[in-house]
Design an enzyme around this catalytic site. Structure first.
Site, PDB file in Angstrom:
ATOM      1  N   GLN A 199       0.832  -1.195   0.000  1.00 21.97           N
ATOM      2  CA  GLN A 199       0.000   0.000   0.000  1.00 21.97           C
ATOM      3  C   GLN A 199       0.871   1.252   0.000  1.00 21.97           C
ATOM      4  O   GLN A 199       0.632   2.192  -0.752  1.00 21.97           O
ATOM      5  CB  GLN A 199      -0.907  -0.005   1.232  1.00 21.97           C
ATOM      6  CG  GLN A 199      -2.103   0.874   1.096  1.00 21.97           C
ATOM      7  CD  GLN A 199      -2.870   0.527  -0.161  1.00 21.97           C
ATOM      8  OE1 GLN A 199      -3.036   1.369  -1.021  1.00 21.97           O
ATOM      9  NE2 GLN A 199      -3.315  -0.703  -0.309  1.00 21.97           N
ATOM     10  N   HIS A 222       2.375   3.043  -3.177  1.00 29.00           N
ATOM     11  CA  HIS A 222       1.589   3.838  -4.132  1.00 29.00           C
ATOM     12  C   HIS A 222       2.014   5.305  -4.123  1.00 29.00           C
ATOM     13  O   HIS A 222       2.303   5.887  -5.145  1.00 29.00           O
ATOM     14  CB  HIS A 222       0.098   3.746  -3.821  1.00 29.00           C
ATOM     15  CG  HIS A 222      -0.547   2.553  -4.428  1.00 29.00           C
ATOM     16  ND1 HIS A 222      -0.651   2.377  -5.777  1.00 29.00           N
ATOM     17  CD2 HIS A 222      -1.109   1.456  -3.867  1.00 29.00           C
ATOM     18  CE1 HIS A 222      -1.256   1.224  -6.029  1.00 29.00           C
ATOM     19  NE2 HIS A 222      -1.545   0.647  -4.885  1.00 29.00           N
ATOM     20  N   GLU A 255     -10.332   1.185   3.085  1.00 30.76           N
ATOM     21  CA  GLU A 255     -10.523   0.766   1.698  1.00 30.76           C
ATOM     22  C   GLU A 255     -10.238  -0.744   1.575  1.00 30.76           C
ATOM     23  O   GLU A 255     -11.059  -1.503   1.085  1.00 30.76           O
ATOM     24  CB  GLU A 255      -9.572   1.571   0.814  1.00 30.76           C
ATOM     25  CG  GLU A 255      -9.689   1.263  -0.666  1.00 30.76           C
ATOM     26  CD  GLU A 255      -8.572   1.922  -1.469  1.00 30.76           C
ATOM     27  OE1 GLU A 255      -7.576   2.404  -0.873  1.00 30.76           O
ATOM     28  OE2 GLU A 255      -8.674   1.925  -2.717  1.00 30.76           O
ATOM     29  N   HIS A 256      -9.049  -1.172   2.033  1.00 32.46           N
ATOM     30  CA  HIS A 256      -8.666  -2.590   2.015  1.00 32.46           C
ATOM     31  C   HIS A 256      -8.522  -3.077   3.450  1.00 32.46           C
ATOM     32  O   HIS A 256      -7.838  -2.436   4.247  1.00 32.46           O
ATOM     33  CB  HIS A 256      -7.315  -2.774   1.329  1.00 32.46           C
ATOM     34  CG  HIS A 256      -7.246  -2.225  -0.061  1.00 32.46           C
ATOM     35  ND1 HIS A 256      -6.698  -0.996  -0.347  1.00 32.46           N
ATOM     36  CD2 HIS A 256      -7.651  -2.751  -1.256  1.00 32.46           C
ATOM     37  CE1 HIS A 256      -6.766  -0.776  -1.656  1.00 32.46           C
ATOM     38  NE2 HIS A 256      -7.342  -1.808  -2.234  1.00 32.46           N
ATOM     39  N   ASP A 264      -5.966  -6.898  -5.998  1.00 32.99           N
ATOM     40  CA  ASP A 264      -5.739  -5.728  -6.854  1.00 32.99           C
ATOM     41  C   ASP A 264      -5.732  -6.096  -8.336  1.00 32.99           C
ATOM     42  O   ASP A 264      -6.117  -5.298  -9.183  1.00 32.99           O
ATOM     43  CB  ASP A 264      -4.387  -5.084  -6.533  1.00 32.99           C
ATOM     44  CG  ASP A 264      -4.414  -4.328  -5.215  1.00 32.99           C
ATOM     45  OD1 ASP A 264      -5.513  -4.017  -4.740  1.00 32.99           O
ATOM     46  OD2 ASP A 264      -3.328  -4.060  -4.665  1.00 32.99           O
ATOM     47  N   HIS A 268     -53.191  17.040  -8.094  1.00 33.76           N
ATOM     48  CA  HIS A 268     -52.832  15.659  -7.777  1.00 33.76           C
ATOM     49  C   HIS A 268     -54.078  14.899  -7.306  1.00 33.76           C
ATOM     50  O   HIS A 268     -54.329  13.774  -7.729  1.00 33.76           O
ATOM     51  CB  HIS A 268     -51.789  15.616  -6.647  1.00 33.76           C
ATOM     52  CG  HIS A 268     -50.389  15.922  -7.083  1.00 33.76           C
ATOM     53  ND1 HIS A 268     -49.978  17.171  -7.488  1.00 33.76           N
ATOM     54  CD2 HIS A 268     -49.283  15.136  -7.162  1.00 33.76           C
ATOM     55  CE1 HIS A 268     -48.688  17.141  -7.798  1.00 33.76           C
ATOM     56  NE2 HIS A 268     -48.244  15.916  -7.611  1.00 33.76           N
TER      57      HIS A 268
END
Lengths: 440, 440
Positions: B266, B269, B334-335, B368, B427
């Protein structure tokens, strides 16, 4: 006197230009509103309850010593149920039951977790869970609609959201008993009498008293819309609604009065609302125009209806029903009535619409209140890519992956090859470590 | 020398303060970027191709006489397939096959239309249809990921989207063959070598050459993110992604090297990426720290990894696995790896995560690239309310309502009661007209 609603004909040489004029609508963002809202949100984020109390005093004329005084407890909601007429209460409860039943089918159709295993034992799936806490914005004042309380709260409840927090402004302290009764019927867990950008901020960031929510749904004025757009990301939001629209596809088989009244029912919302008729039968279009002229003077909201029909409405003569369907797809209307003796013939041709009402008996207004489906629908052509509010808006999904030892040997080399190709060596090595004999 | 990653302990008196410091991340909006993007979008909207060509020349250093010259035809994509190695091609195809298979299951699970009838013949349901045309943004330059092409295009294709338009900038004319090969494998229908806010504008509004799409998905830099936020409403967008994150829940049964490498994968990145370990075993945390210290010098991207781990990482000692799960729910990562010998014991306690990876063999990197589920996942705590990119993002729903004559008699009085309560007489009358004998 004839109501000067625009008549168009697809055979006319200027049709495209005229048609584009009818469709043109753009949500001009007002820079003054934008900067005012940014200020209010920043202030609520920083000062919490104190800021919300000040804005509520200033904008709604409601003074309270503490935020707790602006919360309505269960007794207040139950009391509202006693203040409305028995007929109103029965109607609310019947509508709620039908809306709940429809949304339970929706939950069955797509709201469940699923998983499967590969032959090598690897498990793949998706877990579906409700949001923890959602906020529902309910407008106060003249556009206070109890039906919207049902349409927002019930899908959240069916999704299994454990805490539904409703906010509704009470300008000058005036409470709408039908709205509060609807909150009781729909099962809102907490209700605060706050509104505007300050209420959106309180829900998005949380204050000492108002709990932070995970998503905010519900309609509001320009300040509320701007605030929702700004807090998007911090919390989820449903959509930014534009003016309401109806499109009627008519083959001439429905009484013209019925169609005229359906066009009115959209137009009476506000002057920007849009009512359009598409029909291949010129004689029928004339009948609808005559019905409009005859019925309009009897309508209490005739001024709003007239302004909407003249400003944004259109009666469009098409070559055929098929052409009418193609034009409808270009519009992607919020509400689409197929007012035909054979609606199932045309339904498959219709690709984009928030809700499709089939046949003469299905007035939009039945769907607005009690048929069951949601009345919060994508406007301004956004039905091209978005959906009615639903149970799925109050759920989220998590992917599930459990790779078996054998699976790691199959997948590892593939992942490593691609990771090296992307220059991400740690990704590659994390996959490759799983290929070696395991040493603790 | 030991990597100075933050160590926290839930028993410490300052834990809450330290923990909040770890979590704090806010996407500061840069006013200069905002106003530049607003300008570019307005210009592309007005001048179309000419504006896109000018910005592409200015920002990417790519000069073309006409937009058509910036489109890559099927031959160019096929040629890219020949330029990559056979191993790369095989890995791309294997990954694509697995991603497709998973998303087909997703379509089965929740992507079908449904309907039912009441006893009185009233039909209710929901029609699910694919979007007509979607745009996929693929970054160029150093963060050009072929895997992202697969992860965006395949769900769209499985949903049945007839036209997938990909944009990818080629700074200084440099094309990435793996990215173009991925476009061929994934089945993108058209590819334009444009990027930045001008590409987002071209997709949102359409130009003479680039067709207007209904939704734009895919990651990008600050300009792209700002442009997507601005065109939201005109088109759909997927999400605004923040830095990537991993959270590992460890009971100490997985080799420490494996966990260290997962944290690296991670961190590599970028410097803002976040890697967190939660573990009740202090001895194991020390083993992971030792593995980090030992393995880091061998990593080509060690500078980025170190900056990420020191700046945003944390190793957190918890009282128990149950407490670790509770903390994970506050983070909504996220993960989320459950690196445990008994992952199914803890999975039900985990409410919020983009993707959950169960057991020691399930490295995030397998997910991934090729396990099957999507790698486009909600970041920055938005897993509280949003979901992995999926088939559902490329579909929309329309409610179906066909009220029978008998149904109109049941529903009409309910709708009319509520409509009168809201002051919407048209209506009410539209419902009431359907109660009377029908006169054409």
């Amino acid at each position: 006197m004839s109501v000067a609603i625009r008549h168009l004909d697809t055979r006319a040489s200027d049709f495209e230009a005229e048609f584009n004029r009818v469709l043109h609508w753009s949500a001009e963002t007002d820079a003054a509103i934008e900067s005012r809202v940014a200020e209010i949100l920043a202030d609520v984020r920083q000062r919490g309850d104190a800021a919300v109390l000040e804005y509520t005093a200033r904008f709604d004329g409601v003074t309270a010593a503490a935020m707790a005084d602006l919360e309505l407890g269960p007794e207040a909601l139950q009391a509202a149920l006693g203040q409305i007429t028995p007929a109103q209460r029965a109607a609310l409860e019947a509508a709620a039951a039908r809306v709940r039943q429809y949304h339970e089918r929706q939950l069955d159709a797509c709201g469940r977790s699923w998983q499967y295993r590969d032959a090598d034992g690897t498990l793949l799936g998706q877990k579906v869970t409700p949001l923890d806490r959602v906020g529902i914005y309910v407008p106060g004042g003249k556009a206070a609609y109890p039906s919207s309380v049902l349409m927002n709260a019930i899908p959240a409840q069916v999704a299994g959201v454990p805490e539904i927090v409703m906010v509704v402004p009470t300008p000058k302290g005036e409470r709408n008993p039908l709205v509060l009764a609807a909150a009781a019927v729909a099962g809102a867990h907490r209700v605060f009498t706050i509104g505007g950008a300050q209420a959106v901020g309180a829900l998005a960031y949380g204050t000492g008293t108002v709990p932070r929510v995970d998503k905010i749904t519900g309609p509001g004025n320009a300040y509320v819309a701007s605030a929702k757009r700004r807090v998007f990301g911090q919390v989820g939001i449903d959509m930014i609604a534009g003016p309401s629209e109806i499109l009627v596809l008519a083959d001439g088989s429905t009484p013209a009065d019925w169609v005229a009244m359906d066009l009115f029912s959209q137009a009476e919302h506000d002057e920007l609302a849009q009512s359009i008729l598409l029909c291949p039968d010129a004689g029928y279009i004339a009948q609808v125009q005559a019905a409009i002229d005859r019925l309009l003077p009897g309508m209490p909201r005739r001024d709003v209806i007239r302004a909407s029909l003249v400003g944004r409405g259109a009666l469009i003569h098409t070559r055929s029903m098929a052409e009418a369907c193609a034009i409808s797809n270009r519009i992607a209307p919020e509400h689409l009535e197929i007012s035909s003796s054979d609606p199932h013939r045309w339904e498959p041709l219709l690709k984009h619409a928030g809700a499709i009402f089939l046949g003469a008996f299905t007035s939009e207004s039945l769907g607005d209140y009690c048929a069951g489906p949601n009345h919060v629908l994508p406007t301004s052509g956004t039905a091209r890519f978005s959906s009615p509010l639903g149970v799925y808006d109050f759920q989220k999904r998590s992917s599930l992956i459990e790779v078996s030892e054998a699976g790691a040997h199959t997948l590892g080399p593939i992942a490593a090859e691609l990771a090296y190709g992307e220059g991400l060596q740690a990704h590659a090595q994390a996959a490759e470590l799983r290929l070696k004999p395991r040493i603790q």
